[in-house]
Design a protein around this motif. Structure first.
Motif, PDB file in Angstrom:
ATOM      1  N   GLY A   1     -33.510-110.874 -25.622  1.00 44.69           N
ATOM      2  CA  GLY A   1     -32.798-110.235 -26.938  1.00 44.69           C
ATOM      3  C   GLY A   1     -32.022-109.015 -26.664  1.00 44.69           C
ATOM      4  N   GLY A   2     -32.104-108.417 -25.478  1.00 43.15           N
ATOM      5  CA  GLY A   2     -31.161-107.326 -25.311  1.00 43.15           C
ATOM      6  C   GLY A   2     -29.847-107.791 -25.080  1.00 43.15           C
ATOM      7  N   ILE A   3     -29.477-108.927 -24.802  1.00 44.42           N
ATOM      8  CA  ILE A   3     -28.299-109.438 -24.589  1.00 44.42           C
ATOM      9  C   ILE A   3     -27.334-109.418 -25.669  1.00 44.42           C
ATOM     10  CG2 ILE A   3     -26.877-111.710 -24.012  1.00 44.42           C
ATOM     11  CD1 ILE A   3     -29.501-112.710 -22.194  1.00 44.42           C
ATOM     12  N   ASN A   4     -27.871-109.584 -26.824  1.00 40.69           N
ATOM     13  CA  ASN A   4     -27.112-109.242 -28.212  1.00 40.69           C
ATOM     14  C   ASN A   4     -26.511-107.893 -28.312  1.00 40.69           C
ATOM     15  OD1 ASN A   4     -26.375-111.679 -29.601  1.00 40.69           O
ATOM     16  ND2 ASN A   4     -28.726-112.067 -30.006  1.00 40.69           N
TER      17      ASN A   4
ATOM     18  N   TYR B   1     -20.782-112.574 -22.920  1.00 41.31           N
ATOM     19  CA  TYR B   1     -21.164-111.469 -23.729  1.00 41.31           C
ATOM     20  C   TYR B   1     -20.298-111.452 -24.946  1.00 41.31           C
ATOM     21  CZ  TYR B   1     -24.544-109.481 -20.311  1.00 41.31           C
ATOM     22  OH  TYR B   1     -25.168-109.097 -19.235  1.00 41.31           O
ATOM     23  N   GLY B   2     -19.507-112.593 -25.097  1.00 38.84           N
ATOM     24  CA  GLY B   2     -18.717-112.517 -26.218  1.00 38.84           C
ATOM     25  C   GLY B   2     -19.108-113.491 -27.339  1.00 38.84           C
ATOM     26  N   LEU B   3     -19.337-114.690 -26.761  1.00 40.07           N
ATOM     27  CA  LEU B   3     -20.363-115.794 -27.970  1.00 40.07           C
ATOM     28  C   LEU B   3     -19.504-116.010 -29.186  1.00 40.07           C
ATOM     29  CD1 LEU B   3     -23.883-114.764 -27.220  1.00 40.07           C
ATOM     30  CD2 LEU B   3     -22.339-115.808 -25.772  1.00 40.07           C
ATOM     31  N   THR B   4     -18.151-115.854 -29.302  1.00 40.00           N
ATOM     32  CA  THR B   4     -17.212-116.489 -30.127  1.00 40.00           C
ATOM     33  C   THR B   4     -16.323-117.127 -29.347  1.00 40.00           C
ATOM     34  OG1 THR B   4     -15.968-114.797 -30.257  1.00 40.00           O
ATOM     35  CG2 THR B   4     -17.561-114.609 -31.823  1.00 40.00           C
ATOM     36  N   THR B   5     -15.727-118.206 -29.967  1.00 38.83           N
ATOM     37  CA  THR B   5     -14.506-118.900 -28.868  1.00 38.83           C
ATOM     38  C   THR B   5     -13.561-117.805 -28.667  1.00 38.83           C
ATOM     39  OG1 THR B   5     -14.839-120.679 -30.133  1.00 38.83           O
ATOM     40  CG2 THR B   5     -12.664-120.518 -28.968  1.00 38.83           C
ATOM     41  N   ASP B   6     -13.118-116.809 -29.458  1.00 43.29           N
ATOM     42  CA  ASP B   6     -12.137-115.847 -28.993  1.00 43.29           C
ATOM     43  C   ASP B   6     -12.660-115.045 -27.935  1.00 43.29           C
ATOM     44  OD1 ASP B   6     -10.320-117.059 -30.609  1.00 43.29           O
ATOM     45  OD2 ASP B   6     -10.239-115.561 -32.127  1.00 43.29           O
ATOM     46  N   ASP B   7     -13.613-114.629 -28.063  1.00 50.06           N
ATOM     47  CA  ASP B   7     -14.208-113.465 -26.953  1.00 50.06           C
ATOM     48  C   ASP B   7     -14.598-113.928 -25.774  1.00 50.06           C
ATOM     49  OD1 ASP B   7     -14.349-111.028 -28.498  1.00 50.06           O
ATOM     50  OD2 ASP B   7     -15.516-111.999 -30.155  1.00 50.06           O
ATOM     51  N   GLU B   8     -15.130-115.317 -25.683  1.00 52.16           N
ATOM     52  CA  GLU B   8     -15.275-116.241 -24.550  1.00 52.16           C
ATOM     53  C   GLU B   8     -14.094-116.438 -23.754  1.00 52.16           C
ATOM     54  OE1 GLU B   8     -18.457-117.080 -23.088  1.00 52.16           O
ATOM     55  OE2 GLU B   8     -19.058-115.265 -24.135  1.00 52.16           O
ATOM     56  N   VAL B   9     -12.793-116.958 -24.452  1.00 48.41           N
ATOM     57  CA  VAL B   9     -11.811-116.928 -23.856  1.00 48.41           C
ATOM     58  C   VAL B   9     -10.995-115.821 -23.293  1.00 48.41           C
ATOM     59  CG1 VAL B   9      -9.317-117.695 -24.495  1.00 48.41           C
ATOM     60  CG2 VAL B   9     -11.154-119.149 -25.165  1.00 48.41           C
TER      61      VAL B   9
ATOM     62  N   HIS C   1     -25.365-118.406 -23.240  1.00 51.10           N
ATOM     63  CA  HIS C   1     -26.368-117.177 -22.763  1.00 51.10           C
ATOM     64  C   HIS C   1     -27.622-117.061 -23.732  1.00 51.10           C
ATOM     65  CE1 HIS C   1     -25.872-113.037 -20.367  1.00 51.10           C
ATOM     66  NE2 HIS C   1     -26.981-113.686 -20.148  1.00 51.10           N
ATOM     67  N   VAL C   2     -27.350-116.756 -24.876  1.00 52.31           N
ATOM     68  CA  VAL C   2     -28.229-116.892 -26.065  1.00 52.31           C
ATOM     69  C   VAL C   2     -27.464-117.393 -27.151  1.00 52.31           C
ATOM     70  CG1 VAL C   2     -29.770-115.002 -25.227  1.00 52.31           C
ATOM     71  CG2 VAL C   2     -27.770-114.221 -26.474  1.00 52.31           C
ATOM     72  N   VAL C   3     -28.400-117.709 -28.032  1.00 53.09           N
ATOM     73  CA  VAL C   3     -27.603-118.119 -29.345  1.00 53.09           C
ATOM     74  C   VAL C   3     -27.353-116.558 -30.121  1.00 53.09           C
ATOM     75  CG1 VAL C   3     -28.089-119.132 -31.719  1.00 53.09           C
ATOM     76  CG2 VAL C   3     -28.922-120.127 -29.680  1.00 53.09           C
ATOM     77  N   PRO C   4     -25.917-116.472 -30.604  1.00 55.48           N
ATOM     78  CA  PRO C   4     -25.699-115.192 -31.127  1.00 55.48           C
ATOM     79  C   PRO C   4     -26.468-114.814 -32.646  1.00 55.48           C
ATOM     80  CG  PRO C   4     -23.870-116.632 -31.018  1.00 55.48           C
ATOM     81  CD  PRO C   4     -24.863-117.329 -30.554  1.00 55.48           C
ATOM     82  N   THR C   5     -26.668-113.713 -32.750  1.00 57.41           N
ATOM     83  CA  THR C   5     -27.207-113.333 -34.104  1.00 57.41           C
ATOM     84  C   THR C   5     -26.347-113.821 -35.248  1.00 57.41           C
ATOM     85  OG1 THR C   5     -27.625-111.222 -33.022  1.00 57.41           O
ATOM     86  CG2 THR C   5     -28.116-111.249 -35.439  1.00 57.41           C
ATOM     87  N   GLY C   6     -27.036-114.449 -36.204  1.00 56.24           N
ATOM     88  CA  GLY C   6     -26.433-115.043 -37.487  1.00 56.24           C
ATOM     89  C   GLY C   6     -26.081-116.455 -37.328  1.00 56.24           C
ATOM     90  N   MET C   7     -26.255-117.150 -36.262  1.00 54.84           N
ATOM     91  CA  MET C   7     -25.980-118.714 -36.015  1.00 54.84           C
ATOM     92  C   MET C   7     -27.248-119.560 -35.739  1.00 54.84           C
ATOM     93  SD  MET C   7     -22.494-119.297 -33.964  1.00 54.84           S
ATOM     94  CE  MET C   7     -22.208-121.028 -34.578  1.00 54.84           C
ATOM     95  N   SER C   8     -27.466-120.589 -36.254  1.00 57.42           N
ATOM     96  CA  SER C   8     -28.383-121.374 -35.988  1.00 57.42           C
ATOM     97  C   SER C   8     -28.283-122.036 -34.505  1.00 57.42           C
ATOM     98  CB  SER C   8     -28.626-122.684 -37.009  1.00 57.42           C
ATOM     99  OG  SER C   8     -27.599-123.665 -36.736  1.00 57.42           O
TER     100      SER C   8
END
Ligand code: NIG
Length: 409
Positions: free
Chosen positions: A96-99, A138-146, A165-172
């Motif tokens: 969980g700390g990853i988020n 540590y981005g976990l959105t398309t823009d942040d990962e790119v 890495h993990v499922v980001p907060t707020g997404m299923s």
């Protein structure tokens, strides 16, 4: 004609080439190396060394390949001091700390992320590391990962996509898996050579992890797995079944996992197996069991040692510290640990043979060894032998570092 440099009066040279020297380190006493431009041109006894344009006197000290740090997460912002303090006061590590780091990374500028990465790469280089892998994740959105992949590609040798890495907060999980195996992977693929998945309870279970590995293969990308870190699980078996380059962490292994890793190499050479990457500083820093590196080697697995430099579980870039810990706590000999932190890492990155072209079409140098044709990545210790890395743990023994023939520290 490229400039040549003779490094001579080497008291102990570790080549990792058993055909030219003693033991698994391929050690040569009273040795010399000639660098021509960015690669190694000659290796042997100092008394037989050819002349060169320049000379560096190693004064009887030990020379070995630069460290190959095959597992790091160095594109991030912020730190997790509070989480570390809580852990040292008895709390267990959880994914969980990853988020927390994801939130800090998303709000950081490109310049801040690049500068933090640069700080860590420079720190590692001062400690003898000449090849770095690093991961997004540590981005976990398309823009942040790119942008993480692009920033990493400017500074390190191998970039791995760790959108899973993990499922980001707020997404299923379902929606995120669709994204990470679909549009996000498509957008990041041009900037990475491999895909990784954190296969663990609290991150991605077996079925979801398999989906990530299959999607990567469809893009022709190599794969890696974070497996068996927090408990027994399917990570190792999945990695071996999918022909992943490495499976990393390995604190909780069943006999069948060790057998699968050893058996993955078959009998016909090293190209196709899955490397068992152990992360001694992470095991220490999370107070988790040490990966059974001794048993892995005894079974015939190929082992790599990496720093896992990241703000959550292993905030160190010191490969020397990892080597010392592997010797003192995991039961490896110094020779085995040094080989795992150099050639082992190179095999985990697919960078141990000449002429390998990565999935992006880039010809890769061979690293992690001192032999003719390999990239001239060397470190000089302020000590007569590599034994001092574990005999004098924690001491700053790196006296000089060359990467691709250039003196970088
Ligand atoms: O390799 N295990 C997953 N990823 C990292 C830790 C990430 C974090 O806690 O920030 C690792 O240990």
């Amino acid at each position: 004609m490229a400039r040549t440099l003779l490094i001579d009066h080497i008291g102990e040279l570790t080549t990792n080439d058993e055909t030219v020297g003693e033991g698994i380190g391929g050690r040569i006493a009273d040795a010399a190396v000639v660098i021509e431009g960015d690669h190694i041109a000659w290796v042997g006894r100092a008394s037989e060394a050819p002349a060169a344009d320049e000379r560096f006197d190693a004064e009887g000290r030990a020379v070995l390949p630069g460290w190959v740090d095959s597992h790091t997460h160095m594109v991030f912002a912020g730190d997790r001091t509070a989480e570390f303090e809580a852990r040292m006061a008895g709390e267990a590590y959880a994914a969980g700390g990853i988020n927390v780091t994801v939130n800090a990374t998303r709000t950081a500028s490109d310049e801040a992320l690049a500068s933090n990465l640069n700080r860590l790469v420079a720190e590692g280089a001062r400690g003898g590391t000449t090849t770095f892998e690093t991961k997004t994740g540590y981005g976990l959105t398309t823009d942040d990962e790119v942008r993480s992949a692009k920033i990493a590609g400017e500074q390190v040798d191998a970039v791995t996509f760790l959108g899973a890495h993990v499922v980001p907060t707020g997404m299923s999980e379902g929606d995120y898996l669709d994204l990470v195996t679909g549009p996000m992977l498509e957008a990041v693929a041009p900037f990475v050579s491999a895909v990784d998945v954190f296969c663990e309870t609290g991150a991605f279970e077996a079925e979801a992890s398999a989906r990530v590995l299959e999607a990567a293969a469809a893009y022709g990308l190599a794969t890696r797995v974070h497996g068996n870190q927090l408990g027994h699980g399917p990570g190792v078996q999945l990695a071996v079944q999918h022909g992943s380059l490495s499976v990393d962490h390995l604190g909780f292994l069943a006999d069948a996992d060790i057998a699968a890793l050893a058996g993955s190499w078959g009998t016909t050479g090293e190209r196709r197996g899955t490397v068992a990457t152990v992360l001694p500083a992470c095991d220490l820093s999370t107070r988790m069991p040490f990966a059974p590196a001794r048993a892995l080697l005894d079974a015939g697995a190929v082992v790599a040692i990496a720093s896992n430099c990241n703000p959550g579980t292993s905030y160190t870039s010191s490969m020397g510290f990892c080597v010392a810990t592997a010797v003192l706590q995991m039961g490896l000999t110094v020779q085995e640990a040094v080989r795992a932190a150099t050639l082992g890492g190179a095999i985990a990155l697919g960078m141990h043979e000449d002429g390998w072209v990565d999935p992006r079409g880039n010809a890769q140098p061979s690293v992690g060894q001192v032999r003719v044709g390999a990239r001239a990545d060397l470190q000089l210790l302020d000590a007569p032998s590599v034994t001092h890395l574990a005999y004098r743990p924690g001491m700053p023994l790196t006296a000089a570092v060359w990467k691709a023939g250039e003196r970088i520290a």
